[in-house]
Structure formats: structure tokens, C-alpha cells
Design an enzyme around this catalytic site. Structure first.
Site, PDB file in Angstrom:
ATOM      1  N   CYS A 149       0.757  -1.196  -0.037  1.00 54.50           N
ATOM      2  CA  CYS A 149       0.081  -0.178  -0.057  1.00 54.50           C
ATOM      3  C   CYS A 149       0.979   1.241   0.077  1.00 54.50           C
ATOM      4  O   CYS A 149       0.750   2.123  -0.753  1.00 54.50           O
ATOM      5  CB  CYS A 149      -1.102  -0.029   1.157  1.00 54.50           C
ATOM      6  SG  CYS A 149      -0.208  -0.477   2.704  1.00 54.50           S
TER       7      CYS A 149
HETATM    8  N1  LIG Z   1      -4.432  -4.469   5.101  1.00 54.81           N
HETATM    9  C1  LIG Z   1      -4.179  -3.427   3.912  1.00 54.81           C
HETATM   10  O1  LIG Z   1      -4.186  -2.416   4.099  1.00 54.81           O
HETATM   11  C2  LIG Z   1      -3.005  -4.283   3.087  1.00 54.81           C
HETATM   12  C3  LIG Z   1      -2.597  -3.723   1.790  1.00 54.81           C
HETATM   13  C4  LIG Z   1      -1.775  -4.098   1.193  1.00 54.81           C
HETATM   14  C5  LIG Z   1      -1.291  -5.367   1.318  1.00 54.81           C
HETATM   15  N2  LIG Z   1      -1.888  -6.048   2.352  1.00 54.81           N
HETATM   16  C6  LIG Z   1      -1.110  -7.339   2.620  1.00 54.81           C
HETATM   17  O2  LIG Z   1      -2.454  -8.172   2.228  1.00 54.81           O
HETATM   18  C7  LIG Z   1      -2.224  -9.668   3.199  1.00 54.81           C
HETATM   19  C8  LIG Z   1      -3.638  -9.511   3.815  1.00 54.81           C
HETATM   20  O3  LIG Z   1      -3.606  -8.630   4.681  1.00 54.81           O
HETATM   21  P1  LIG Z   1      -4.877  -8.317   5.574  1.00 54.81           P
HETATM   22  O4  LIG Z   1      -4.667  -6.966   6.189  1.00 54.81           O
HETATM   23  O5  LIG Z   1      -6.233  -8.696   4.864  1.00 54.81           O
HETATM   24  O6  LIG Z   1      -4.549  -9.495   6.609  1.00 54.81           O
HETATM   25  P2  LIG Z   1      -5.679  -9.908   7.867  1.00 54.81           P
HETATM   26  O7  LIG Z   1      -6.796  -8.891   8.035  1.00 54.81           O
HETATM   27  O8  LIG Z   1      -4.610 -10.110   9.146  1.00 54.81           O
HETATM   28  O9  LIG Z   1      -6.179 -11.238   7.200  1.00 54.81           O
HETATM   29  C9  LIG Z   1      -5.273 -12.415   7.086  1.00 54.81           C
HETATM   30  C10 LIG Z   1      -6.265 -13.371   6.262  1.00 54.81           C
HETATM   31  O10 LIG Z   1      -5.233 -14.685   6.046  1.00 54.81           O
HETATM   32  C11 LIG Z   1      -6.041 -15.905   6.754  1.00 54.81           C
HETATM   33  N3  LIG Z   1      -4.631 -16.772   6.890  1.00 54.81           N
HETATM   34  C12 LIG Z   1      -3.850 -16.326   7.815  1.00 54.81           C
HETATM   35  N4  LIG Z   1      -2.910 -17.377   7.926  1.00 54.81           N
HETATM   36  C13 LIG Z   1      -3.259 -18.351   7.020  1.00 54.81           C
HETATM   37  C14 LIG Z   1      -2.348 -19.193   6.209  1.00 54.81           C
HETATM   38  N5  LIG Z   1      -1.035 -19.660   6.629  1.00 54.81           N
HETATM   39  N6  LIG Z   1      -3.089 -19.977   5.256  1.00 54.81           N
HETATM   40  C15 LIG Z   1      -4.356 -19.455   4.923  1.00 54.81           C
HETATM   41  N7  LIG Z   1      -4.750 -18.622   5.204  1.00 54.81           N
HETATM   42  C16 LIG Z   1      -4.242 -17.736   6.185  1.00 54.81           C
HETATM   43  C17 LIG Z   1      -6.546 -15.547   7.717  1.00 54.81           C
HETATM   44  O11 LIG Z   1      -7.806 -16.473   8.004  1.00 54.81           O
HETATM   45  P3  LIG Z   1      -7.527 -17.749   8.783  1.00 54.81           P
HETATM   46  O12 LIG Z   1      -6.376 -17.385   9.782  1.00 54.81           O
HETATM   47  O13 LIG Z   1      -8.611 -18.011   9.548  1.00 54.81           O
HETATM   48  O14 LIG Z   1      -7.150 -18.764   7.947  1.00 54.81           O
HETATM   49  C18 LIG Z   1      -7.246 -14.022   7.305  1.00 54.81           C
HETATM   50  O15 LIG Z   1      -8.560 -14.300   6.698  1.00 54.81           O
HETATM   51  C19 LIG Z   1      -0.917  -9.172   3.914  1.00 54.81           C
HETATM   52  O16 LIG Z   1       0.252 -10.155   3.597  1.00 54.81           O
HETATM   53  C20 LIG Z   1      -0.834  -7.874   3.888  1.00 54.81           C
HETATM   54  O17 LIG Z   1       0.603  -7.605   4.065  1.00 54.81           O
HETATM   55  C21 LIG Z   1      -2.509  -5.554   3.407  1.00 54.81           C
END
Ligand SMILES: NC(=O)c1ccc[n+]([C@@H]2O[C@H](COP(=O)([O-])OP(=O)(O)OC[C@H]3O[C@@H](n4cnc5c(N)ncnc54)[C@H](OP(=O)(O)O)[C@@H]3O)[C@@H](O)[C@H]2O)c1
Length: 342
Positions: A149
Site C-alpha cells: 500500500c
Molecule cells: N491491510 C492492508 O491495507 C494491506 C494492504 C496491502 C497489502 N496487504 C497485505 O495483504 C495481506 C492480507 O492483509 P490483511 O490486512 O487482509 O490481513 P488480515 O486482516 O490479518 O487477514 C489475513 C487472512 O489470512 C488468513 N490466513 C492467515 N494465515 C493463513 C495461512 N497460513 N494460510 C491460509 N490463510 C491464512 C486469515 O484467516 P484464517 O487464519 O482463519 O485462515 C485471514 O483471513 C498481507 O500480506 C498484507 O501485508 C494488506
């Protein structure tokens, strides 16, 4: 219709992917995973989708995901790199929202992310999914590394200056601020309402993982090596990134507006605002837009303001933009709604 899978559907970017996919028109949401909520209706975790999606979360089972045309990984770093080889071998395209395939240098990635890379052979193939830079390569890709981001807002603001070679490339500054959704949905003391509300602070001043990603992109567009002082801050709001960029001009430029306008001509999501304006995060809320304004504050000093929604252009929206390019849909398909404001 293309069948899409979302790994990590209980997270913030996973939910944003569902929201965008539901009105896309060419996407069928075939599979949404969660290990913690497998077997539970998606609408139990996200009641906002009730009446729009009738699907249960499933385990991230490769067999089920392999039935999709494309799988989005909205998961923590280290997940997509272990699952990608099997899915790619089974003909599934992948867009990874995490950082697993963003850095081309494996030693650098292993240094910044503190783990061994599980699929180094795929890193060279992965296309960095910034369409304003790599549109053609994304079109033919089967593995796209969706940018971070902060790197999206920062690099879009600086690319025109570095491509033109008109600023000092090693004294750049990015003073960046993000809403708390940037940290994801997992529980964390620092992100409790009581800690964030009525509060404001910098973090990771000594080194943030987005620093090498930003420099990698800036070096790709600059004839000379670049460097940047990148300082992120946490804002007491949910969505949005505002980056104030500082660059020293090497030479007078007759018309900076024209330079930026020409660079992003034909790129539907980058809007160059009126000269000396101050775009706010509300003006991009829930959209794939990046709004940029350029200020020349004295003889040599440029200040560029760049705002995005971290969950949309900073993550899920950019991922849908990339998927559109990969499938040959119009780049803006499903991403044309104006910001939700006021
Ligand atoms: N938030 C932002 O603004 C943003 C922006 C750009 C990029 N990102 C990137 O996008 C990714 C997701 O971010 P987020 O903010 O949406 O994260 P989040 O809110 O913490 O959600 C993570 C998701 O991944 C699942 N998960 C965790 N460990 C897992 C595994 N080993 N295998 C399969 N599923 C798994 C979790 O569900 P379960 O544990 O129930 O499986 C949950 O649904 C991250 O890498 C982050 O750095 C985020």
C-alpha cells in the site's frame, strides 16, 4: 465468467476482494477460505454481504482452489509462496497481495521478512503488479505480486520525476500516514480503539519492509540509483493513506502539471489534481483511485501529495485491476464506482 478463489477471506483485504468481486460482472466467487471459520457462512463474519453471497468459508485446500481460474492470496507473508507452485502447475493464475513475490533479490527478501523463501525459482517470473508501470507484462502473467500500500502511493507520486531525471534521486523523502486497516484484522494491542483514537505517532522509522520495495521500483524508472527516507505513521482512522513526498529539483521545469498529466495519460486510476490542491483520503475512499497534486514551494523544492485507499488501490482494488488485465477485461471493470463521501 471467471471462477475466483480468495484465500484469507476473514481479513480486511479478503473482504474488500469479496466486495469488489460481487459487483464485477465477470467474476464468480467460487471459494473463500478461512482456517478459523471453515464451515461458517461468509455472511456470519461479514453480515454486510447477506443477500449478496451464499457461500461457506472452506479450508485453503489446494484441490478446491485448483477449480478456480484465479486465486487471490490475501494472507500473511509466507503463505502464498508455499501454495503457489502446485496451483500454477495445475493451471491456476495467482495474484498475491502479500510481499512473497515483490522483491527480486532473495537475500534482501529473506533479510526484511525474516524467513527463508520457499519458492525462489518463481520470484523471477512474478510480475510486479503496478499497472501504471508494468501493464503489458501483467497482461501475460500467471503470477502477479500485488504491490504494498505505501509503495503504491509513494512510487506513483515519484515516477514522473525520476523518469524525467529532474530531481535529486538520493535525497527523496516520503512522510507517509496510514489508517489502522493497514495492519490487518488480527488482534493487536497497539491497534485497539483505545490506543489509536485521539492519538498519532510514527513507527518503524529505523526500517520498514516497504523501504526496499519502494527503492526497487524507483531504481527501475531512474537512470541513477535512488534512495529515500521513508517514515510511516499510524492515523486514527480506518481506511486511507496520505503520503507527502519531498524532492529537490535539479532544473526548472516549465510545467509540472503537464509532466504528470502526460505520464499518467491513459491510466484511468491516477488523477492529477489541480495545481497546488490538497487531495484528501475521503476523495478516494473505497475506490481504486490515486489522487496526486504537485506543489513547487520554492526555487528547488517540490512537494507531491499522493492519496489512496490502502484496502483498494493499495491492495484489493489494484488486485482486481491486475486480474482484469490478466483476463483481457477492460482495466476498469468493476472499479468505476465513485468514492463513498461524505
Ligand atoms: N491491510 C492492508 O491495507 C494491506 C494492504 C496491502 C497489502 N496487504 C497485505 O495483504 C495481506 C492480507 O492483509 P490483511 O490486512 O487482509 O490481513 P488480515 O486482516 O490479518 O487477514 C489475513 C487472512 O489470512 C488468513 N490466513 C492467515 N494465515 C493463513 C495461512 N497460513 N494460510 C491460509 N490463510 C491464512 C486469515 O484467516 P484464517 O487464519 O482463519 O485462515 C485471514 O483471513 C498481507 O500480506 C498484507 O501485508 C494488506
Amino acid at each position: 465468467m471467471k471462477r475466483i478463489g480468495i484465500v484469507g477471506g476473514t481479513g480486511y483485504t479478503g473482504a474488500e476482494l469479496i466486495r469488489l468481486a460481487l459487483t464485477h460482472g465477470e467474476f464468480e466467487v467460487a471459494c473463500v477460505t478461512s482456517r478459523g471459520d471453515a464451515g461458517t457462512p461468509v455472511t456470519k463474519v461479514w453480515p454486510s454481504f447477506a443477500g449478496f453471497l451464499d457461500l461457506d468459508f472452506t479450508e485453503p485446500d489446494p484441490g478446491r482452489l485448483a477449480e478456480c481460474d484465479l486465486v487471490f492470496f490475501a494472507t500473511p507473508n509466507g503463505t502464498a509462496m508455499t501454495a503457489a507452485p502446485e496451483l500454477l502447475a495445475r493451471g491456476v493464475r495467482i495474484i498475491d497481495l502479500s510481499a512473497d513475490f515483490r522483491l527480486k533479490s532473495i537475500p534482501s527478501w529473506e533479510h526484511w521478512y525474516g524467513m527463508k523463501h520457499a519458492s525462489p525459482a518463481l520470484v523471477a517470473e512474478a510480475v510486479y503488479g503496478l499497472p501504471e508501470l508494468n501493464r503489458e507484462a501483467i497482461t501475460g502473467a500467471r503470477l502477479v505480486a500485488n504491490p504494498g500500500c505505501y509503495p503504491t502511493a509513494t512510487t506513483l507520486g515519484l515516477i514522473p520525476l525520476l523518469e524525467a531525471g529532474i530531481v535529486e534521486p538520493r535525497t527523496l523523502i516520503a512522510d507517509a500516514k496510514s489508517g489502522v486497516s493497514g495492519a490487518g484484522r488480527k488482534a493487536s494491542l497497539a491497534h485497539l480503539y483505545g490506543e489509536v483514537a485521539e492519538n498519532f505517532h510514527a513507527y518503524a522509522v529505523d526500517g520498514h519492509r516497504h523501504y526496499p520495495e519502494i527503492v526497487q521500483t524507483l531504481n527501475a524508472v531512474s537512470a541513477e540509483a535512488t534512495d529515500i527516507t521513508f517514515v510511516p505513521h499510524l492515523l486514527p482512522m480506518f481506511r486511507g493513506i496520505h503520503v507527502t513526498l519531498y524532492a529537490r529539483l535539479r532544473e526548472r521545469v516549465a510545467d509540472l502539471q503537464a509532466l504528470y498529466g502526460a505520464r499518467y495519460d491513459g491510466h484511468p486510476f491516477v488523477r492529477i489534481e489541480e495545481a497546488n490542491s490538497h487531495p484528501d483520503t475521503r476523495a478516494v475512499y473505497g475506490t481504486n483511485l490515486c489522487r496526486i497534486s504537485v506543489h513547487q514551494v520554492n526555487e528547488n523544492q517540490l512537494v507531491v501529495l499522493s492519496v489512496i485507499d490502502n484496502l483498494t488501490k493499495g491492495a484489493a482494488g489494484q488486485a482486481v485491476q491486475n486480474a482484469n488485465l490478466m483476463f483481457g477485461f477492460p482495466e476498469t471493470q468493476g472499479l468505476t464506482a465513485p468514492p463513498m463521501a461524505p
